[in-house]
Motif scaffolding. Sequence first.
Motif, PDB file in Angstrom:
ATOM      1  N   SER A 235       4.453  10.622  -6.195  1.00 40.65           N
ATOM      2  CA  SER A 235       5.803  11.104  -6.499  1.00 40.65           C
ATOM      3  C   SER A 235       5.831  11.802  -7.854  1.00 40.65           C
ATOM      4  O   SER A 235       5.053  11.496  -8.755  1.00 40.65           O
ATOM      5  N   ILE A 236       6.778  12.733  -7.961  1.00 38.89           N
ATOM      6  CA  ILE A 236       6.893  13.534  -9.171  1.00 38.89           C
ATOM      7  C   ILE A 236       8.111  13.120  -9.996  1.00 38.89           C
ATOM      8  O   ILE A 236       8.031  12.987 -11.212  1.00 38.89           O
ATOM      9  N   SER A 237       9.234  12.901  -9.339  1.00 41.42           N
ATOM     10  CA  SER A 237      10.468  12.611 -10.079  1.00 41.42           C
ATOM     11  C   SER A 237      10.509  11.142 -10.516  1.00 41.42           C
ATOM     12  O   SER A 237       9.867  10.272  -9.934  1.00 41.42           O
ATOM     13  N   LEU A 238      11.296  10.891 -11.526  1.00 44.45           N
ATOM     14  CA  LEU A 238      11.441   9.545 -12.067  1.00 44.45           C
ATOM     15  C   LEU A 238      12.136   8.620 -11.074  1.00 44.45           C
ATOM     16  O   LEU A 238      11.751   7.454 -10.920  1.00 44.45           O
ATOM     17  N   ALA A 239      13.144   9.148 -10.375  1.00 42.84           N
ATOM     18  CA  ALA A 239      13.865   8.326  -9.391  1.00 42.84           C
ATOM     19  C   ALA A 239      12.939   7.889  -8.262  1.00 42.84           C
ATOM     20  O   ALA A 239      12.993   6.735  -7.806  1.00 42.84           O
ATOM     21  N   ALA A 240      12.082   8.796  -7.819  1.00 40.52           N
ATOM     22  CA  ALA A 240      11.134   8.446  -6.747  1.00 40.52           C
ATOM     23  C   ALA A 240      10.121   7.418  -7.237  1.00 40.52           C
ATOM     24  O   ALA A 240       9.762   6.490  -6.502  1.00 40.52           O
ATOM     25  N   LYS A 241       9.669   7.554  -8.473  1.00 46.53           N
ATOM     26  CA  LYS A 241       8.729   6.577  -9.025  1.00 46.53           C
ATOM     27  C   LYS A 241       9.373   5.194  -9.141  1.00 46.53           C
ATOM     28  O   LYS A 241       8.732   4.183  -8.844  1.00 46.53           O
ATOM     29  N   ILE A 242      10.637   5.155  -9.551  1.00 46.81           N
ATOM     30  CA  ILE A 242      11.342   3.873  -9.634  1.00 46.81           C
ATOM     31  C   ILE A 242      11.493   3.260  -8.244  1.00 46.81           C
ATOM     32  O   ILE A 242      11.249   2.068  -8.046  1.00 46.81           O
ATOM     33  N   TRP A 243      11.896   4.077  -7.272  1.00 44.51           N
ATOM     34  CA  TRP A 243      12.081   3.583  -5.906  1.00 44.51           C
ATOM     35  C   TRP A 243      10.778   3.033  -5.343  1.00 44.51           C
ATOM     36  O   TRP A 243      10.735   1.928  -4.812  1.00 44.51           O
ATOM     37  N   TRP A 244       9.689   3.794  -5.436  1.00 42.08           N
ATOM     38  CA  TRP A 244       8.426   3.337  -4.861  1.00 42.08           C
ATOM     39  C   TRP A 244       7.821   2.198  -5.674  1.00 42.08           C
ATOM     40  O   TRP A 244       7.083   1.372  -5.130  1.00 42.08           O
TER      41      TRP A 244
ATOM     42  N   TYR B  56       0.825  -1.209   0.000  1.00 45.95           N
ATOM     43  CA  TYR B  56       0.000   0.000   0.000  1.00 45.95           C
ATOM     44  C   TYR B  56       0.858   1.256   0.000  1.00 45.95           C
ATOM     45  O   TYR B  56       0.580   2.204  -0.747  1.00 45.95           O
ATOM     46  N   ALA B  57       1.907   1.265   0.822  1.00 46.68           N
ATOM     47  CA  ALA B  57       2.789   2.436   0.872  1.00 46.68           C
ATOM     48  C   ALA B  57       3.491   2.634  -0.470  1.00 46.68           C
ATOM     49  O   ALA B  57       3.627   3.767  -0.945  1.00 46.68           O
ATOM     50  N   GLY B  58       3.935   1.549  -1.097  1.00 45.06           N
ATOM     51  CA  GLY B  58       4.582   1.661  -2.394  1.00 45.06           C
ATOM     52  C   GLY B  58       3.662   2.247  -3.454  1.00 45.06           C
ATOM     53  O   GLY B  58       4.051   3.135  -4.213  1.00 45.06           O
ATOM     54  N   ILE B  59       2.431   1.768  -3.495  1.00 40.16           N
ATOM     55  CA  ILE B  59       1.477   2.284  -4.474  1.00 40.16           C
ATOM     56  C   ILE B  59       1.109   3.737  -4.161  1.00 40.16           C
ATOM     57  O   ILE B  59       1.052   4.586  -5.061  1.00 40.16           O
ATOM     58  N   HIS B  60       0.876   4.019  -2.893  1.00 34.84           N
ATOM     59  CA  HIS B  60       0.474   5.369  -2.486  1.00 34.84           C
ATOM     60  C   HIS B  60       1.542   6.405  -2.845  1.00 34.84           C
ATOM     61  O   HIS B  60       1.246   7.434  -3.458  1.00 34.84           O
ATOM     62  N   TYR B  61       2.770   6.125  -2.456  1.00 38.37           N
ATOM     63  CA  TYR B  61       3.839   7.086  -2.719  1.00 38.37           C
ATOM     64  C   TYR B  61       4.271   7.086  -4.193  1.00 38.37           C
ATOM     65  O   TYR B  61       4.771   8.094  -4.681  1.00 38.37           O
TER      66      TYR B  61
END
Length: 113
Positions: free
Chosen positions: A44-53, A35-40
Amino acid sequence: MNKFWMITLGIIAGIIVLSNLGAIVGLAVSALILYAGIHYYLRSISLAAKIWWGIVGAVGAISAISNVPALLGVAAAAGLWMIYRNWNGRPVAFQDAKDPFTNFENQWQKLNK
């Protein structure tokens, strides 16, 4: 259902739930990670944050899917709940299954009173 068989099934389901309690907690933690991965990921806005989550969500999903004993424990808990609901003869489903509109008519009459 006979009370003896309900007690027997209740004891068996209780043992299954208690023996898989750790796996059920692990399933809850992995569902929380998912749930936290999908939520964040969605926020998220940046590509790195999207990859991480996305990676965090994938880890949560893989750990939730691979937790088969927890799924058996949850199914046993659902069975235990059904036995509890059915203990005093309270039906789980509708009273009259022949006509699907009988329940609607009874409720409508209660509203009109």
